[in-house]
Each structure stands twice: as C-alpha cells, then as structure tokens.
Enzyme design. Sequence first.
Site, PDB file in Angstrom:
ATOM      1  N   ILE A   1     -12.700   1.070  -2.787  1.00  0.00           N
ATOM      2  CA  ILE A   1     -14.131   1.399  -2.879  1.00  0.00           C
ATOM      3  C   ILE A   1     -14.495   2.446  -1.840  1.00  0.00           C
ATOM      4  CG2 ILE A   1     -16.487   0.499  -2.759  1.00  0.00           C
ATOM      5  CD1 ILE A   1     -15.282  -2.317  -3.164  1.00  0.00           C
TER       6      ILE A   1
ATOM      7  N   ASP B   1     -10.573 -11.996   8.224  1.00  0.00           N
ATOM      8  CA  ASP B   1     -10.364 -10.716   7.560  1.00  0.00           C
ATOM      9  C   ASP B   1     -11.716 -10.023   7.300  1.00  0.00           C
ATOM     10  OD1 ASP B   1      -8.643  -8.867   5.695  1.00  0.00           O
ATOM     11  OD2 ASP B   1     -10.310  -9.547   4.444  1.00  0.00           O
TER      12      ASP B   1
ATOM     13  N   LYS C   1     -13.479  -6.348   8.879  1.00  0.00           N
ATOM     14  CA  LYS C   1     -14.090  -5.290   8.075  1.00  0.00           C
ATOM     15  C   LYS C   1     -15.548  -5.082   8.464  1.00  0.00           C
ATOM     16  CE  LYS C   1     -10.888  -6.239   4.297  1.00  0.00           C
ATOM     17  NZ  LYS C   1     -10.658  -7.158   3.156  1.00  0.00           N
TER      18      LYS C   1
ATOM     19  N   VAL D   1       0.830  -1.205   0.000  1.00  0.00           N
ATOM     20  CA  VAL D   1       0.000   0.000   0.000  1.00  0.00           C
ATOM     21  C   VAL D   1       0.866   1.257   0.000  1.00  0.00           C
ATOM     22  CG1 VAL D   1      -1.840   1.260   1.168  1.00  0.00           C
ATOM     23  CG2 VAL D   1      -1.845  -1.239   1.193  1.00  0.00           C
TER      24      VAL D   1
END
Lengths: 432, 432
Positions: free
Chosen positions: A137, A202, A206, A15
């Site tokens: 997104i 994971d 979220k 990232v």
Amino acid sequence: MSGSINIGLLGLGTVGSGVVRILEQNGTAIAQKLGQPLRIKRILVRDLKRHRQVAVDPSLLTADPEAILDDPEIPIVVEVMGGTGAAREYILQAFSRGKNVVTANKDLLALYGKELFDAAAVHGVDLLFEASVGGGIPIIHPLKECLAGNRIRQVMGIVNGTTNYILTKMSREKRDFANVLHEAITLGYAEADPAADIEGDDAARKMAILASIAFSTRITYPDVYREGISRITVDDINYAADLGYAIKLLGLAREDSEGIEVRVHPALVPLNHPLAAVSDVFNAIFVEGDAVGETMFYGRGAGSLPTASAVVGDIMEAARNIAHRTSGRIACTCFYDKPIKPMGATITRYYLRLIVVDRPGVLASIAGVFGDREVGLASVIQERMLGELAELVLITHRVREQNLQDALQMLADLPVVKEIACILRVEGGETR
Amino acid sequence: MSGSINIGLLGLGTVGSGVVRILEQNGTAIAQKLGQPLRIKRILVRDLKRHRQVAVDPSLLTADPEAILDDPEIPIVVEVMGGTGAAREYILQAFSRGKNVVTANKDLLALYGKELFDAAAVHGVDLLFEASVGGGIPIIHPLKECLAGNRIRQVMGIVNGTTNYILTKMSREKRDFANVLHEAITLGYAEADPAADIEGDDAARKMAILASIAFSTRITYPDVYREGISRITVDDINYAADLGYAIKLLGLAREDSEGIEVRVHPALVPLNHPLAAVSDVFNAIFVEGDAVGETMFYGRGAGSLPTASAVVGDIMEAARNIAHRTSGRIACTCFYDKPIKPMGATITRYYLRLIVVDRPGVLASIAGVFGDREVGLASVIQERMLGELAELVLITHRVREQNLQDALQMLADLPVVKEIACILRVEGGETR
C-alpha cells in the site's frame, strides 16, 4: 537508453524473491519509465546451497556482505533480510560508502530510525522505506509528500494482517481466538511464534513509523502503548455487532495540545466507518488531515509480491535520484520534539463487560462508582443471566483513561462485581 | 532557511481560496519541511473588486496575466482557473518562460495532455496535476511512482462525488433521480447545469488521465465511452440490492491483449467489494496491479480544502525540484501507443430488466434469443406483475458487448417484449 543501475540485494527470502520476480516480469517497462534498466548484481544469502523460492543465476549469490557493500558499482542496496543486528550494520556501512538504501525493515526503523536517517543525511544518500508499513500500500510517500500541506489530526490503521484475519474469522464463523489462531498457524497465515502479531508489537512498530512522519517528531517503538487481541471473545464480537461495531486491532496516532498519543489495541469501530469493512489479511490506513479531511489507503499489508511492489517503487525512486544527482532529496522530517502523552491522559469511549450479582440496587451502586469518577454512561445493556449472576455491557461517553481506570479499580472492590470481563476502547467516532 | 519561493496563482475561486488558506494555516510547518517558505506573490483574477471567499491583501490581486507570466521571480504558476481556453494558453506561456505549473484542470489534461506534457518536457519544467483526479486523494503520485513496478491490470474508480451523492441518496431514501438531483442542486452539491456530472463527462475526463498513467499510453477524453445515471430508477437500485449489489457510477480502465478499454457508466458492484461502501460525496480509486494485488485510495474528491491539499503537495514537489535543480524530473510516461478496444469487444456481465407479456412460452422465446447470440443467463427472476405484463430481471454470464447488443436488438423485435427497461453492466467480480 544509458547503462543499467546495479542493485545489491541483502536477503532472498519472501520479499527478496518478490523483488527478483518483479524485475524479471516488468523489467522492460520499468527501464522505459526510468530511461535505464535496473539490474540485480549480487544477492547476499546465508546459505549458498539452499533451495530458493525463485530461480536466480547462482553466480549472483554471495555469502559475503562485502561483495555488495564494497562494490563501487552498486549504488543501491536493498535490505530485505530483516532483524536489527546485521541489517543495521550493513545499512550503516552502505551509507558510509555512499550507497542508497531501500528497506522493508520496520523493526529496525522503529528502534533505530534516528540513527539511520542521521547517517543517511550525513552521507547525502537515500533511505527509502515504503515497504515497512502496509506492504504494497502506498502510504509513506503519500503521507510525506502528497499530504505534506496538511496538519495531520490522526492516523488510524489496521496494519497487521494476521490479527485482522483472526478477528475476521472469529466474527464470521463465531469461533474462539485459540481455535482460529491454531488454524492460522497451520495455514501459514500466522507465524509459529505468533506473539509479535497477536500482542500488537508488529503493529506498534508500524505506528511508530507512521506517527513520526505524520507529526514530524521521532516516535520509537517503546513510545507506543500496546494491547493484543488474545482476550477478545466471540461474545464481545457479538455484543459489539449488536451495538453497531466491528472489533479491530487498531493502531492510533493523534496529536492535541498535550502532545502525541500512539497506541495499538483492539477497539470497537462503527460499522459505517471505512475501516470496519477492511477484512481478512487486508490492511488499511485512515488518515485525517486539516485540509484533505478523511482519506484511506487500502490493500495487502504483507506477502512476497505486494511488499516487493513497494520495494521496487523505492528502488526506482532511488535510481531517479541517482540519475538526477539528488540522492537524499527528501530527508527525515522529524524536526519537532513533541511530548508523548501518558496513557492516563488519553480520552476515548469504552466498551465494558461486567459480571455482577443479579440483585436490586446493583446497577445503582455501579452507576454511582462511575459517577464519582466522572465516567458518563452512554448505554447499559443487561445481556443475559448466568445463574445468580448477570452480564452487563456498558458503553461510556468520552472519558479520560485515568478516570476510567480509577473507576474500574473501585468497581473491582465492590462485592457485587464478580468480574470485569472485558475492557475495549471505542474509536472512529468524533474525537473532539 | 533560504529565501522564499514565489507562487503565482491563476484564479481565486474554490480551489484557489483553499490554497491561500492552507499556506496561511500551515505555512510554518511547510517551510520547515521544504527548508524555505512558500509565498503567494500575485493572484490573477477577472474582477479586482469582487468579494472573495478568503481574505487576501488586495495588492496581490491583478487582472493582468503578464503580471505573473512575465515575472522572472515567480518560478511556480498554479492554474486553478479552469476551462480549456485561457488556462491552456497561460500554461504554455508559463512553460516557455521556464516556469513550473501545478494544475487541478482535468478538462485541459484530458484533451490537451500530450501538447502540455510535450511543452513541459521541451522546457525542462514540471507539470504536476495530483488535484485533477480524486480531489485531495493521493492517486497520481502513488500510481506514477509507488506502484511503478507493477503492470496495472485495471483501475476502477468512483471519481465523481455529485453522482455518488445522488445514487447514495436514492438508495438510502428510496427517492427517484429527478427528486434527489433537484435537492442536490438546491443544496449546492450539484451544479445548476448538472450535465457534466450526471452524464459521466467529468468522470470520463478523470479516467482518461488515470488510464494514461496506468497503461503508459495517451488516452484522451473522446476515447472514453460514457453513460450517465439519469435513467437509474429506485426499482433497479432495490433489485440490485436484493441480488447483493450496489449501483455506482464507475469509471473503468483495463488492458488486455486486444488493447485498452476505458469507460464510465453506472454498474452493479458486489456489496462485498470495497467500492460498494464508498458513499455520499466520497470518491475512491481501486487499482489492481500484478504485484501489489488490490489497492484502494479513498477520500473527498472535491471541495476547496481537499483539492487545495493536493495542489499544495504538488507546489511543495515543484519547490523541491527547483531547490535541487531537477525540475521536469518525472516527465510524461506515455511511451507506448496502445490501441483502444471498441466497446463491442468489451466483455462483462449485464443486469437487464425487461417488461414482457405474461404468457406461457415467453420466457422460452427470450431465452432462445439469448442462446442464439451466446449470451448465458446466470439468473432470471420474475419480479412482479404489472397488469397483463410481467417484469423480468436477468443477470447474464460474461459476454462480449456486441453479442449482448445483438440479442437486445432481436429481443426488441419480439412482440412479447414490451420494453427493455434497464441495461446495466455488472463489475467488480472476476475479470478473466
């Protein structure tokens, strides 16, 4: 145009490299939009000598966190190192020195969200985290701001690209889970240790973040029920398709009068539901609000540039807040303390695959057990013979999970039931 | 909690009633999020006596715009009356008196955007317009803020619910355009005068707004090329489906080295493209950025509560800016002045349906004409015989529009070509 705004980057992995690339490529337009340029002043790395995915001036690199955290000329710290140890410490230190933080760290937020948001509020600084869910997104800002007038009814998300890739491959190529997973690891679409993805951990992190925003109450990772996809078979995918459903690893967050339920598990989704068409590594978050109705946000849920797109959007937001002296402008919105519903109290429909003895009266005794526990059957299909055994596929009406579990317990005790081969929830239809 | 923030509503029609309803239903949570309640102080209506879609205290109603525009206790004016006459005047007056404006008025923004944004900037106030495109779908804020780090490559939108409803019905029920339109008008899904929808004017206004944000340059309604859907036949829908496409009224905005193209027209979209599955009155906006890749925003593009959801989100944003004294925080971002590409210079693929004389050598002479103008043919299908005539369906490779038009002109002059029955663009595949 006024002087540049300095950024300290904690981490230069996937990232972090994407952030460097975007600021290089689009820096001029970004400066136009902000009225001042963004400049990466220092980058914290573990190993100064390691080869990097992106070319950076070596003089920017440092192995000393204080070179960023103690630099009064850096008002924005971007945490893209991951983990819940040093990252947490550095963020808290950044806050205490009046710095704003942009992070992509879902693990951290899903566990220590309250501590971090409280600390940001105390110091009047921003903690921005658009990149923590759904990669590039836009979902955190839309949910927190654009849809803020709504009472959110539910959030349903395909928020893990690896499992969506695996299920898509299994479905298209009729290959079994282990086989596709092995390929995904080889191709780099899955981690060498894929447990966090395939067990739903994971996705659960979220969903904890999304549910906290949607329902204005703190949901942490341990609050989220989770089941992974490792037991899904091609047979189940085929049967589901015959019945008009796709199998997806779904994250769900709902509120009703009994409280909040947040869960991650594979589920049958009707083929005409917008989530059913979300394939490969794509993610999508389906949000239902009392005013807006049904909305969906779709895109790449991971990857260097997509995730960095969200990080850069947040950096720009932090920069605007600095310019307008409104850092900490939109703080944590978890002002309620709503109860978490026990899983036994959740209500949904179920897909069940049973292996039973093929003998007259068997179906009647199974139906009797379901009837006893008030589990209504919407359809019962005898799929195929397996020697002396038969495979039954059933879809229930909406039922309380506890009743279903009780019925399954009783079924397991029936001598004619050889195996309860698959239990999957059916979601995306009517919820009331 | 501090004192309430007063709102003046200009209009109490479909959207205005929705705003009243949302503030009634969700006012407590909204106040929690903002730290202060929102309160509708006055509502401008034309006829004080008319029956309303929502119950309001009659003392709030006024027929005098000054009762709102001249009230110093009203810092937020919500323009939901529509039109480009009085609405424009009232908004400019509101700005000149230091008031912030939230509007759903796409007609106004697509024509007078520059004037309005300039005026807002002069007075340091907010002009917020999330509701002007895609109803309740968050798209303006995500595009302007979350995706601000991206160079946007293209925006493709299904941004008109009426035409999407009509095309969906035609496709599912194999009914012709006139028949479905008539039903849509009867059911209230289309206006009694449906021209603005079916000719693509409404979609063109929305695309002008989206393109202006996406490419940071002012695009106005007259800049947008448009074709409507009235000539689409069920035959074309069926042929498209056989070839793997859905027919949608698409809005497209793209940038390349020659400039910006913005157009609205029916197009064939591959069935595996996320936009192909957007049915009925739903809207969706597909955005491609250099960092984020492909994203899509989906939801209800019209209706009282969905549109009001976006309006209320903007009211909350304006209220936050007032509380933090940062009104006008994110101003107009049209800081470039990019050229508009002429339609002849646009490049895409085409679907063509021709009625030709069925005679040896006809196909060769048609192919010859296309070859002369450098129009490559990807597929040619003879669909059926019509007496002595034959129906040909062709799909071209990517070609400059001017070349295609030249070829069609030459074809029309060929004695063997009886009719060029349908010309549609094919979008949603590779663009480069």
